[in-house]
Design a protein around this motif. Structure first.
Motif, PDB file in Angstrom:
ATOM      1  N   LEU A  49       0.826  -1.201   0.000  1.00 22.44           N
ATOM      2  CA  LEU A  49       0.000   0.000   0.000  1.00 22.44           C
ATOM      3  C   LEU A  49       0.866   1.259   0.000  1.00 22.44           C
ATOM      4  N   CYS A  50       1.941   1.236   0.774  1.00 20.68           N
ATOM      5  CA  CYS A  50       2.825   2.400   0.819  1.00 20.68           C
ATOM      6  C   CYS A  50       3.497   2.632  -0.529  1.00 20.68           C
ATOM      7  N   ASP A  51       3.927   1.564  -1.189  1.00 21.24           N
ATOM      8  CA  ASP A  51       4.537   1.695  -2.507  1.00 21.24           C
ATOM      9  C   ASP A  51       3.536   2.279  -3.512  1.00 21.24           C
ATOM     10  N   ARG A  52       2.284   1.886  -3.397  1.00 17.91           N
ATOM     11  CA  ARG A  52       1.255   2.360  -4.328  1.00 17.91           C
ATOM     12  C   ARG A  52       1.075   3.874  -4.233  1.00 17.91           C
ATOM     13  N   TYR A  53       1.152   4.408  -3.020  1.00 20.65           N
ATOM     14  CA  TYR A  53       0.908   5.835  -2.825  1.00 20.65           C
ATOM     15  C   TYR A  53       2.191   6.642  -2.609  1.00 20.65           C
ATOM     16  N   GLY A  54       3.345   6.011  -2.808  1.00 20.21           N
ATOM     17  CA  GLY A  54       4.607   6.720  -2.647  1.00 20.21           C
ATOM     18  C   GLY A  54       4.861   7.164  -1.221  1.00 20.21           C
ATOM     19  N   ILE A  55       4.516   6.296  -0.272  1.00 24.09           N
ATOM     20  CA  ILE A  55       4.604   6.624   1.152  1.00 24.09           C
ATOM     21  C   ILE A  55       5.765   5.859   1.790  1.00 24.09           C
ATOM     22  N   ASP A  56       6.494   6.534   2.661  1.00 25.64           N
ATOM     23  CA  ASP A  56       7.560   5.891   3.431  1.00 25.64           C
ATOM     24  C   ASP A  56       6.949   5.320   4.713  1.00 25.64           C
ATOM     25  N   PRO A  57       6.906   3.996   4.867  1.00 19.56           N
ATOM     26  CA  PRO A  57       6.276   3.423   6.063  1.00 19.56           C
ATOM     27  C   PRO A  57       6.984   3.805   7.359  1.00 19.56           C
ATOM     28  N   ALA A  58       8.247   4.214   7.268  1.00 19.68           N
ATOM     29  CA  ALA A  58       8.992   4.617   8.467  1.00 19.68           C
ATOM     30  C   ALA A  58       8.587   6.000   8.953  1.00 19.68           C
ATOM     31  N   ARG A  59       7.830   6.722   8.130  1.00 19.25           N
ATOM     32  CA  ARG A  59       7.324   8.041   8.529  1.00 19.25           C
ATOM     33  C   ARG A  59       5.794   8.064   8.505  1.00 19.25           C
ATOM     34  N   PHE A  60       5.174   6.893   8.577  1.00 19.53           N
ATOM     35  CA  PHE A  60       3.718   6.753   8.500  1.00 19.53           C
ATOM     36  C   PHE A  60       3.174   6.472   9.897  1.00 19.53           C
ATOM     37  N   ILE A  61       2.057   7.095  10.221  1.00 22.28           N
ATOM     38  CA  ILE A  61       1.483   7.017  11.557  1.00 22.28           C
ATOM     39  C   ILE A  61       1.350   5.563  12.025  1.00 22.28           C
ATOM     40  N   SER A  62       1.793   5.273  13.247  1.00 22.10           N
ATOM     41  CA  SER A  62       2.001   3.878  13.674  1.00 22.10           C
ATOM     42  C   SER A  62       1.507   3.576  15.082  1.00 22.10           C
ATOM     43  N   SER A  63       0.374   4.145  15.487  1.00 20.57           N
ATOM     44  CA  SER A  63      -0.176   3.768  16.796  1.00 20.57           C
ATOM     45  C   SER A  63      -0.291   2.256  16.902  1.00 20.57           C
ATOM     46  N   GLY A  64      -0.031   1.746  18.080  1.00 21.01           N
ATOM     47  CA  GLY A  64      -0.058   0.307  18.315  1.00 21.01           C
ATOM     48  C   GLY A  64       1.331  -0.297  18.419  1.00 21.01           C
ATOM     49  N   SER A  65       2.342   0.428  17.913  1.00 17.57           N
ATOM     50  CA  SER A  65       3.733   0.006  18.067  1.00 17.57           C
ATOM     51  C   SER A  65       4.376   0.860  19.159  1.00 17.57           C
TER      52      SER A  65
ATOM     53  N   GLU B 223       9.375  14.995  10.766  1.00 19.39           N
ATOM     54  CA  GLU B 223       8.781  15.642   9.604  1.00 19.39           C
ATOM     55  C   GLU B 223       7.286  15.383   9.590  1.00 19.39           C
ATOM     56  N   THR B 224       6.583  16.079   8.686  1.00 20.20           N
ATOM     57  CA  THR B 224       5.146  15.868   8.546  1.00 20.20           C
ATOM     58  C   THR B 224       4.863  14.419   8.199  1.00 20.20           C
ATOM     59  N   ASP B 225       3.837  13.858   8.819  1.00 18.66           N
ATOM     60  CA  ASP B 225       3.513  12.449   8.611  1.00 18.66           C
ATOM     61  C   ASP B 225       3.114  12.179   7.153  1.00 18.66           C
ATOM     62  N   GLU B 226       3.461  10.998   6.666  1.00 21.60           N
ATOM     63  CA  GLU B 226       3.107  10.588   5.309  1.00 21.60           C
ATOM     64  C   GLU B 226       1.598  10.472   5.108  1.00 21.60           C
ATOM     65  N   MET B 227       0.842  10.404   6.185  1.00 19.88           N
ATOM     66  CA  MET B 227      -0.618  10.366   6.099  1.00 19.88           C
ATOM     67  C   MET B 227      -1.150  11.550   5.289  1.00 19.88           C
ATOM     68  N   TYR B 228      -0.554  12.723   5.477  1.00 22.88           N
ATOM     69  CA  TYR B 228      -1.025  13.915   4.778  1.00 22.88           C
ATOM     70  C   TYR B 228      -0.672  13.865   3.294  1.00 22.88           C
ATOM     71  N   LYS B 229       0.435  13.193   2.965  1.00 26.65           N
ATOM     72  CA  LYS B 229       0.773  12.972   1.564  1.00 26.65           C
ATOM     73  C   LYS B 229      -0.300  12.101   0.910  1.00 26.65           C
ATOM     74  N   TYR B 230      -0.757  11.095   1.631  1.00 28.08           N
ATOM     75  CA  TYR B 230      -1.817  10.226   1.133  1.00 28.08           C
ATOM     76  C   TYR B 230      -3.090  11.034   0.878  1.00 28.08           C
ATOM     77  N   TYR B 231      -3.462  11.892   1.825  1.00 34.29           N
ATOM     78  CA  TYR B 231      -4.679  12.693   1.667  1.00 34.29           C
ATOM     79  C   TYR B 231      -4.569  13.637   0.464  1.00 34.29           C
ATOM     80  N   GLU B 232      -3.397  14.232   0.283  1.00 33.90           N
ATOM     81  CA  GLU B 232      -3.207  15.134  -0.852  1.00 33.90           C
ATOM     82  C   GLU B 232      -3.361  14.406  -2.174  1.00 33.90           C
ATOM     83  N   ARG B 233      -2.817  13.227  -2.257  1.00 30.01           N
ATOM     84  CA  ARG B 233      -2.859  12.469  -3.509  1.00 30.01           C
ATOM     85  C   ARG B 233      -4.239  11.913  -3.804  1.00 30.01           C
ATOM     86  N   CYS B 234      -5.022  11.737  -2.731  1.00 28.25           N
ATOM     87  CA  CYS B 234      -6.368  11.192  -2.928  1.00 28.25           C
ATOM     88  C   CYS B 234      -7.438  12.282  -2.909  1.00 28.25           C
TER      89      CYS B 234
END
Length: 325
Positions: free
Chosen positions: A249-265, A312-323
């Motif tokens: 999923l991260c590759d599909r949206y050009g997202i770095d999973p190491a900078r993606f919101i990770s509650s639960g870890s 840095e700003t979370d990759e979540m916002y990159k996802y929202y911008e692209r969608c």
């Protein structure tokens, strides 16, 4: 379209009736006409607030609000026991969505043994989608502040990274999933609490720091604890635990999973691996991702190069911008 607070009848039915009183620390809880709640405790009192602004289903909003607020208490070595919830709804939202949000929040609160003791609910044209914010109250006999971080400590993370981010993409409705993938996503939604990790880790004196990995992902979390303590770190990108589904999923949206919101870890620092061994004994996966240093905060890439990193700003916002969300 509507504005302002709920009617007394709606408040009672949609919110208050869903909030039973369980905890002995709570001596005055949410009720019609009460301006405050009251709690008592003999230990150190912990307080933490978090808003949820992501575009998610009503059920996910309610669950996540409880999880992220209580996770912050757990990451300081505490036990959460009470929570207040503020819910702001857009004027066009149906009242049924309030019930769905609060039912989910109440169920999650019951699962983590927390009382929802107050808050506020209203409709407002200041928001375009539901916004929920929680304030958790907890107690501890051992405060685990980030200043306890020591050079030489190992850095570890629990579970797999970007579970919350994966659930956010799934909630977006733009992807199709196999039956097996849907089961994985549901396990992620149900695994966003770190209370068990906290309970185990705070029993070990070798554990110096705990930190819930939220916005900014694991890189942001490491940077935050290091900046807060004046330390550095070497963290190895290849060691980051990321599932095949999340990586796809991260590759599909050009997202770095190491900078993606990770509650639960849970990120934690420890002088030895005894706590990691204990977690694995309870069936909680643990991965060492690096160590604390006296230098800069460095990310070691796959080719061995080292680059300096900061929050840095979370990759979540990159996802929202692209969608276009």
């Amino acid at each position: 379209m509507r504005f302002g607070k709920l009617s007394a009848e709606e408040l009672q039915k949609l919110v208050l009736d869903k909030l039973p009183h369980r905890r002995g620390e709570v001596i005055l809880s949410a009720a019609q006409g009460e301006d405050c709640s009251a709690v008592k405790t003999d230990g150190i009192l912990l307080v933490s607030s978090d808003p949820i602004t992501a575009a998610m289903s009503p059920e996910s909003l309610g669950e996540l609000c409880v999880s992220v607020c209580c996770n912050d208490i757990a990451a300081c070595g505490g036990e959460p026991f009470a929570l207040t919830v503020t819910l702001i709804m857009p004027p066009s939202a149906p009242t049924e969505d309030i019930e769905r949000i609060m039912s989910a929040a109440a169920a999650k609160a019951e699962s983590v043994r927390v009382d929802i003791i107050g808050g506020h609910t209203e409709f407002s044209d200041c928001v375009v989608r539901p916004i929920i914010s929680g304030t958790a109250i907890g107690k501890t006999n051992r405060l685990m502040a980030k200043t306890a971080l020591q050079v030489g400590d190992g850095l570890y993370v629990t579970k797999t990274l970007a579970m919350e981010g994966t659930a956010i993409i799934a909630d977006g409705g733009r992807e199709t999933f196999t039956k097996e993938e849907k089961a994985i996503i549901e396990s992620y939604r149900n695994g966003l609490d770190v209370a068990k990790e906290s309970e185990i880790l705070r029993a070990f004196e070798s554990v110096s720091v705990m930190h819930d990995i939220t916005e900014g992902g694991v890189i942001g979390a490491v940077a935050e604890i290091c900046l807060g303590s004046g330390k550095g770190a070497d963290i190895c990108e290849q060691s980051f635990p990321v599932s095949a589904l999340t990586r796809r999923l991260c590759d599909r949206y050009g997202i770095d999973p190491a900078r993606f919101i990770s509650s639960g870890s849970m990120l934690f620092a420890a002088r030895s691996d005894e706590a990691a061994v204990a977690l694995r004994g309870f069936g909680i996966p643990v991965t060492q991702i690096g160590k604390v240093t006296s230098g800069d905060i460095l990310l070691v890439k796959a080719d061995g190069t080292r680059i300096s990193v900061r929050p840095e700003t979370d990759e979540m916002y990159k996802y929202y911008e692209r969608c276009g969300t």
